[in-house]
Design an enzyme around this catalytic site. Structure first.
Site, PDB file in Angstrom:
ATOM      1  N   CYS A  32     -22.622  48.757 -56.180  1.00 25.51           N
ATOM      2  CA  CYS A  32     -21.459  48.903 -57.059  1.00 25.51           C
ATOM      3  C   CYS A  32     -22.015  49.215 -58.442  1.00 25.51           C
ATOM      4  O   CYS A  32     -22.828  50.124 -58.579  1.00 25.51           O
ATOM      5  CB  CYS A  32     -20.568  47.669 -57.029  1.00 25.51           C
ATOM      6  SG  CYS A  32     -21.419  46.100 -57.267  1.00 25.51           S
ATOM      7  N   GLY A  47     -24.484  45.432 -58.577  1.00 29.06           N
ATOM      8  CA  GLY A  47     -24.976  45.057 -57.250  1.00 29.06           C
ATOM      9  C   GLY A  47     -24.934  43.588 -56.941  1.00 29.06           C
ATOM     10  O   GLY A  47     -25.646  43.143 -56.038  1.00 29.06           O
TER      11      GLY A  47
END
Length: 782
Positions: A564, A567
């Protein structure tokens, strides 16, 4: 996209790690904490005190005050209070249960469509219920000694159905305080390390379901305890202070009018609010008791000065005292005090800190091998301070390559292996976003590293990069120096966006859900109100993303990189859920603990910031229910495959309750490095010690071990998702089933054990008979 069901692997998959399993002692002395209930009372159970903290020991000096002896009596800085070392008075509740129900569903060891599981009633967490079903005055099973005494408690809306606490066989003990050896009726029973800090009488608890109740409010260094003797049995309410999000005063000394308009309101992290009304003093002078008609002599200069000042200019001293103590012990980090987990002196038969050992878990997955190696390059947390000390990385990448890749990934969080397929060698690796920026920077080392991950899987010439964010958010992150991988730069890689929103959207969604579920539920507009929260929409997005990863690894035999922004939030949700769907080991009791330790704790999910442990900044933008969403998703899968999980939803609720309670050290702090620096493993108790010592309380009697070799493909459309009402609506009595399903589970576990033993006996008998009746083979004489 996928039809729901499970598919069977050709082999048995990874074998279970021997280091993660241990049997529970039948005489476990587990006791703990969270006896607490919700917005109304529950019955209190006795707890066992005494003994030094597991892994800890020795004397320590408490910050801010007096000395304390580990495992024995403790003297507070206020002088003269001793607890934990001696016995204390316990209490037991009696509650009734109704008949059982037949659990639905077919065995999941065949390919099948997903199904709804039994809506089992939670034995519930320690914060929501306390153990009943014991005869008053009888000793607890497995206890070293019988309780000193027992009392009955109120059966309010939390006890309208019997809820089994996971703390069994607790030894009740009587708290010993300096100057008197017995408890007053309104005093709470103290755990090892717990100390009474303040007490206010004539306080009214304003229950939103059963009305006001007058009693005594006590505050310890761990919990809030309210007891009302006005009803029979007495009404009791307990709330661990770690659950408290914020405290607000209601009404003023000069402005409050009407009954119960002056007091405090407590907002909790577990979707409930508590309100207490304090008595407004009628006398203008604090030294004058109008009921007795006598003038009390002030004892201190402070009281003498208060005698001169009119009462109207002063706040009620009981509310002020309670508020100050609550603020102090509910938010220890803001007051430079230790978490209660460092005070807790309970001992358990099992050591939960030994559940997860990183190298053992990697070896369970078949590592190291020719394509992957285990490295300790981050042993001092120099490469990445939020990553664990032990990594599994491609064998083709050198340590120097790892450092170069870390420089190009947000916060140094490089792609590291989470799980490897036992047959195809397809992998799930996790990381943070690349530091591409607006100018579109590139890193040859990072591109080569992704290629090494793809090459480690000989069955595929393509790799998928799953970006958890919506594509718009990923593009916007370029302005902050982040971004996403370009398919032009990363050859043979395909980037897919999973459209999971950020932590701020999730926090607002949970706030709306709380308004729908507590304190009252609008039945006429229930579905529309639930839809407006978008909570199930977010759950669907997370589940769909995990399902997509599972399909790529299992069906397409391709490796997947997941990230993302940083993370540690959405990435942990996706990798954890995908591993549960792919590997049946993580659907066992020990496996779930290992998964949480590995994917959430060791890889640096910021529990302290997301939950706000001990922090009074309730409006902090870093708070978000990321881990709660993960547990909700696990429950959604459990609903569809009730035979594929060794544990019940009671384990999930217990984990969530202690996520907030700060009784155990498991979820404290933001990273493995911070927990190492604060010596959490040696100075606190692990939550898994409680679970392993009482494993029968969490075992699913419908579990089929044959499903460990199966891959689950749950249905993720909205019509197959449900609100987890056993968690979100547990404080509301109108939302509960009347039947205590946990009692039926206990019976089923007993029957299952008897049948298993009978099967083994018949197998031995059949083997002996075949050996005895088998004809002799003789050779022909020529």
């Amino acid at each position: 996209m996928f039809s729901g069901g499970i598919i069977e692997k050709k082999d048995k998959g990874h074998t279970s790690a021997s280091s993660s399993s241990s049997s529970s002692s039948s005489s476990s002395r587990a006791s703990h904490s969270s006896r607490g209930s919700g917005s109304s009372g529950s019955s209190r159970q006795g707890r066992q005190a005494g003994g030094s903290r597991q892994g800890g020991g020795g004397d320590r000096q408490a910050s801010g005050g007096g000395g304390r002896q580990g495992g024995g009596g403790r003297q507070g800085s206020g002088g003269g209070r001793q607890g934990g070392g001696g016995g204390r008075r316990g209490s037991e509740s009696s509650s009734s249960s109704s008949g059982g129900s037949t659990p639905p569903g077919s065995p999941p060891h065949r390919p099948m469509a997903s199904q709804d599981s039994l809506n089992s009633e939670s034995k519930s967490s320690s914060l929501n219920s306390k153990l009943g079903q014991e005869s008053p005055g009888s000793p607890s099973a497995g206890s070293p000694s019988p309780p000193c005494s027992s009392t009955t408690t109120s059966t309010d809306h939390h006890n309208n159905h019997s809820q089994l606490s996971h703390v069994l066989n607790a030894t009740s003990k009587m708290s010993v305080r300096e100057g008197r050896g017995t408890l007053r009726p309104d005093d709470p029973s103290l755990m090892a390390g717990e100390q009474l800090e303040g007490q206010a009488r004539d306080v009214t608890y304003l229950c939103p379901y059963t009305g006001p109740k007058k009693g005594t409010l006590s505050v310890t260094n761990y919990r809030l305890y309210f007891r009302s003797p006005d009803i029979d049995p007495p009404f009791e309410l307990e709330v661990p202070l770690g659950v408290v999000s914020r405290i607000e005063k209601v009404g003023g000394a000069n402005t409050s009018r009407g009954e119960n308009s002056y007091g405090i309101e407590i907002f909790c992290k577990d979707i409930r609010n508590l309100r207490f009304a304090h008595k407004q003093t009628e006398s203008q002078y604090p030294g004058l008791d109008l009921n007795l008609g006598v003038f009390r002599r002030p004892r201190t200069r402070h009281n003498l000065a208060a005698l001169v000042a009119p009462r109207s200019s002063q706040e009620n001293h009981s509310r002020r005292m309670v508020t100050e103590k609550l603020l102090q012990y509910a938010f220890p980090a803001s007051h430079r005090l230790p978490f209660f987990a460092f005070e807790y002196g309970e001992t358990y038969p099992e050591n939960g800190w030994s559940v997860y050992e990183p190298v053992a878990e990697l070896r369970r997955q078949g590592l190291p091998n020719e394509s992957w190696r285990i490295t300790r390059i981050n042993e001092q947390y120099e490469v990445c301070e939020t990553y664990p000390a032990v990594w599994a990385v491609p064998a083709a990448a050198s340590d120097n390559d790892l450092r170069n890749v870390a420089a190009f990934r947000s916060r140094g969080r490089i792609p590291v292996l989470s799980w490897i397929h036992p047959e195809s060698q397809a992998t799930i690796t996790r990381c943070a976003q690349p530091l591409v920026g607006v100018s579109g920077k590139r890193s040859r080392d990072d591109e080569a590293y992704i290629q090494h991950i793809m090459d480690a899987n000989a069955q595929s010439h393509k790799i998928f990069i799953m970006d958890a964010r919506p594509s718009v958010n990923a593009v916007a992150n370029k302005a902050k120096g982040g971004g996403y991988e370009s398919e032009d730069a990363y050859q043979n890689a395909e980037v897919q966006f999973l459209d999971i929103h950020n932590i701020h959207v999730m926090r607002e969604s949970l706030r709306k859900l709380q308004e729908v579920c507590y304190p009252t539920i609008d039945n006429a507009h229930w579905l529309s109100n639930l839809e407006a929260t978008h909570w199930l929409d977010h759950i669907r997005c997370v589940l769909s993303g995990a399902l997509r990863i599972t399909d790529k690894v299992e069906s397409h035999k391709t490796s997947v990189v997941v990230h993302c922004s940083d993370g540690w939030d959405r990435t942990a949700q996706l990798t954890g859920l995908a591993m549960i769907l792919l590997d049946g080991y993580y659907r066992t009791l020990e496996g779930l603990m290992v998964l949480i330790e590995k994917e959430w704790l060791s890889f640096g999910h910021k529990f302290a910031q997301r939950i706000g442990h001990g922090d009074d900044r309730h409006q902090d933008a870093d708070r978000s229910p990321v881990f709660l969403q993960f547990m909700d998703c696990v429950w959604q899968v459990m609903r569809q495959f009730p035979h594929a999980f060794q544990f019940t939803e009671d384990l999930l609720i217990t984990i969530l309750d202690h996520l907030y309670s700060c009784l155990f050290g498991t979820f404290l702090y933001n990273s493995e490095r911070e927990r190492m620096e604060r010596e959490v493993k040696t100075k606190t108790v692990s939550l898994w010690s409680l679970v392993l010592s009482n494993r029968s309380d969490f075992e699913n009697p419908l579990y089929n071990p044959a499903t460990q070799s199966h891959v689950l493909f749950p249905l993720t459309s909205m019509r197959h998702l449900r609100l987890w009402d056993k968690y979100y609506c547990r404080w509301n009595p109108s939302m509960r089933q009347q039947e205590p399903v946990h009692l039926r589970f206990k019976e089923l576990l007993h029957v299952k054990g008897e049948l298993d033993r009978r099967v083994e006996e018949l197998k031995r008998e059949l083997a002996a008979r075949q050996t005895h009746d088998s004809p002799r083979v003789t050779s022909a004489i020529v």
